[in-house]
Design an enzyme around this catalytic site. Structure first.
Site, PDB file in Angstrom:
ATOM      1  N   CYS A   1     -15.173   1.422 -49.204  1.00  0.00           N
ATOM      2  CA  CYS A   1     -14.268   0.547 -49.949  1.00  0.00           C
ATOM      3  C   CYS A   1     -14.794   0.330 -51.374  1.00  0.00           C
ATOM      4  CB  CYS A   1     -14.116  -0.798 -49.251  1.00  0.00           C
ATOM      5  SG  CYS A   1     -13.016  -1.932 -50.140  1.00  0.00           S
TER       6      CYS A   1
ATOM      7  N   PRO B   1      -7.397   3.981 -43.254  1.00  0.00           N
ATOM      8  CA  PRO B   1      -7.336   2.517 -43.295  1.00  0.00           C
ATOM      9  C   PRO B   1      -7.289   2.055 -44.741  1.00  0.00           C
ATOM     10  CG  PRO B   1      -9.595   3.213 -42.970  1.00  0.00           C
ATOM     11  CD  PRO B   1      -8.769   4.471 -43.050  1.00  0.00           C
ATOM     12  N   MET B   2      -6.208   1.409 -45.139  1.00  0.00           N
ATOM     13  CA  MET B   2      -6.078   0.950 -46.515  1.00  0.00           C
ATOM     14  C   MET B   2      -5.782  -0.545 -46.512  1.00  0.00           C
ATOM     15  SD  MET B   2      -4.040   4.170 -48.215  1.00  0.00           S
ATOM     16  CE  MET B   2      -3.133   4.547 -46.701  1.00  0.00           C
TER      17      MET B   2
ATOM     18  N   GLN C   1     -12.030  -0.692 -37.458  1.00  0.00           N
ATOM     19  CA  GLN C   1     -12.999  -0.497 -38.538  1.00  0.00           C
ATOM     20  C   GLN C   1     -13.659  -1.830 -38.914  1.00  0.00           C
ATOM     21  OE1 GLN C   1     -12.326   0.288 -42.989  1.00  0.00           O
ATOM     22  NE2 GLN C   1     -12.759   2.357 -42.198  1.00  0.00           N
TER      23      GLN C   1
END
Length: 326
Positions: free
Chosen positions: A98, A7-8, A68
């Protein structure tokens, strides 16, 4: 062995998830983080960031999607996780990795690695709130400034109820600077009884093989490496299955690039769509000389119709793009 798409935030949205999972080799993917603060978010937020939820929680290629969440309030995260499950989330993933300053300043992401007891409380409350059949997983870094607490953080997540842990093998301060410390992934796996995924600096087949040797884990999560080389997961999956590796040519990639652009055109306003295309193209330059040539042509181009022409797309006037504000 499982291969996951990372997940970006601001990069791997539903459009790029769709395109990359169509290439193959990816076992599951994750939404961009959904920020939770002080309330249960409306279904519209999930529809925006995780539209696949309303299509069976899978991409068009059939790849399962995990949701997420990011935040620091255990109770609020638990309530949002429970709600996401009612919308069809098959897995709840929690973001403790993050590195963005704005996120960390609001007490989210990697800054929570300073508080292992809070990590435990968050996972515990989310685990209690969602149905037993729905796994809760977590993504972490090796620490904020130092790696000294990495093992304590991993234990906190596993003991709280995380059934898998993805380890981005760098601290927050290290950001995305090489190298990734894959040997620490091995150390994490030694202290927890749940599967650990290695993440960070896997750009090629050789990188994957070295990561596997050093980390000792079989499961991986691919981020920028997969965005830059869209068939990397497929190459790894072929080696895993003892099959011949075929490398995607620029000619094979071009239709996917064109489709990515068409989807961006429909989702975003003309002001923002060109930036999304340039963002991906800039990463593709690492793997394709042709991407460098195209990027140089598009670098200063912001007119969507001229970009259509450069990509060889002829969109009939009778089928205009849906222009939605970003």
């Amino acid at each position: 062995m499982q291969i996951a798409l990372a997940p970006m935030e601001g990069l791997v949205d539903n459009i790029l998830r769709d395109v990359l999972t169509r290439v193959g080799g990816i076992d599951w993917c994750v939404t961009e983080f959904i920020r939770v603060s002080d309330r249960v978010l409306p279904a519209s937020t999930y529809r925006k960031l995780a539209p696949e939820l309303f299509l069976g929680a899978r991409t068009a290629a059939g790849t399962p999607l995990r949701v997420q969440l990011l935040g620091s309030d255990p109770a609020c995260l638990a309530d949002n996780a429970a709600f996401a499950c009612t919308l069809g989330a098959p897995v709840i993933d929690l973001n403790f990795g993050c590195p963005a300053k704005t996120v960390n300043k609001s007490r989210g992401g990697a800054v929570l690695l300073k508080e292992p007891e809070l990590l435990h409380a968050i996972v515990r409350e989310v685990r209690r709130a969602v149905p037993a059949s729905i796994p809760v997983t977590a993504k972490m870094r090796l620490g904020f400034e130092h790696k000294d607490g990495a093992l304590d953080c991993a234990r906190a997540l596993a003991e709280g109820g995380a059934s898998q842990i993805v380890v981005h093998a760098r601290t927050k301060v290290e950001g995305y600077k090489p190298p990734a410390h894959w040997e620490w992934v091995a150390r994490v796996q030694d202290v927890v009884a749940v599967p650990v995924f290695a993440n960070g600096e896997i750009w090629t087949l050789d990188d994957w093989q070295r990561c596997r040797e050093i980390s000792g884990v079989k499961d991986i999560m691919l981020g920028r490496g997969l965005v830059a080389c869209p068939d990397l997961a497929r190459q790894i999956a072929a080696v895993r299955a003892g099959q011949q590796v075929s490398v995607m040519s620029w000619g094979e990639l071009q239709p996917l690039l064109a489709d990515f652009w068409l989807q961006a055109r429909r989702k975003l306003s003309p002001r923002y769509a060109p930036g999304r295309l340039k963002q991906w193209l800039a990463m593709l330059t690492r793997s394709y000389p042709e991407a460098t040539e195209l990027f140089n042509l598009l670098r200063r181009e912001n007119d969507c119709l001229r970009i259509d022409a450069l990509l060889g797309i002829d969109m009939p006037v009778s089928q205009p793009y849906q222009q939605v504000s970003a």
